[in-house]
Design an enzyme around this catalytic site. Structure first.
Site, short mmCIF file in Angstrom:
data_model
loop_
_atom_site.label_atom_id
_atom_site.label_comp_id
_atom_site.label_asym_id
_atom_site.label_seq_id
_atom_site.Cartn_x
_atom_site.Cartn_y
_atom_site.Cartn_z
N CYS A 67 7.00 3.61 -4.99
CA CYS A 67 5.67 3.56 -5.40
C CYS A 67 4.14 3.69 -3.84
O CYS A 67 4.04 2.76 -3.39
CB CYS A 67 4.63 2.62 -6.13
SG CYS A 67 2.79 2.14 -6.75
N CYS A 70 1.70 1.40 -3.66
CA CYS A 70 1.42 0.04 -3.41
C CYS A 70 2.03 0.23 -2.04
O CYS A 70 1.41 -0.89 -1.55
CB CYS A 70 2.47 -0.39 -4.38
SG CYS A 70 2.58 -0.37 -6.08
#
Ligand SMILES: [Zn+2]
Length: 142
Positions: A67, A70
């Site tokens: 991600c 993230c």
């Protein structure tokens, strides 16, 4: 007034005097500093332990290695965690490795940052934020 905090080195509980700011504070068990605490890499069992034993708000980042947002938030979450040592305790949970826990906490989009107080979730946000934004958000609950 004393509060129980969990050492991010040895996971033992230390009772720490509540102060406005700290110059140095050491873990009663291992002697390492309780300051500059990086987010602890946790799982469901460790999250439960922090929720039960720590008197501080618990801030949890549900993330995954694939991600992008993230990964871009990671250094910001680290800074917020280190700056707010002994005000709140920060954990990181890999949502891919802990899918049951993720669904229990209704994690749909990541990064998802949840804050718990007295064992209960009180707020969350999703999407990457800067360290300043994270700290401002956490400060409301201290
Ligand atoms: Zn320790």
């Amino acid at each position: 007034m004393h509060v129980n905090v969990i050492c991010h080195h040895c996971l033992e509980v230390s009772s720490v005097e509540k102060k406005e700011s700290y110059v140095s504070e050491k873990c009663a068990a291992c002697g390492d500093s309780l300051l500059d605490a990086k987010p602890f890499k946790a799982n469901g069992v460790i999250l439960e332990y922090f929720l039960k034993k720590s008197d501080l708000p618990i801030v949890v980042d549900f993330w995954a290695p694939w991600c992008g947002p993230c990964i871009s938030m990671e250094p910001h979450f680290d800074v917020a965690s280190m700056d707010m040592s002994l005000e709140a305790q920060f954990l990181k949970i890999n949502n891919d490795d802990n899918q049951t826990l993720g669904s229990k906490h209704l994690i749909i989009n990541i990064p998802a940052v949840l804050i718990f107080k007295e064992g209960k979730e009180i707020d969350r946000f999703t999407g990457a934020r800067s360290s300043k934004q994270i700290q401002k958000w956490v400060s409301q609950y201290i």
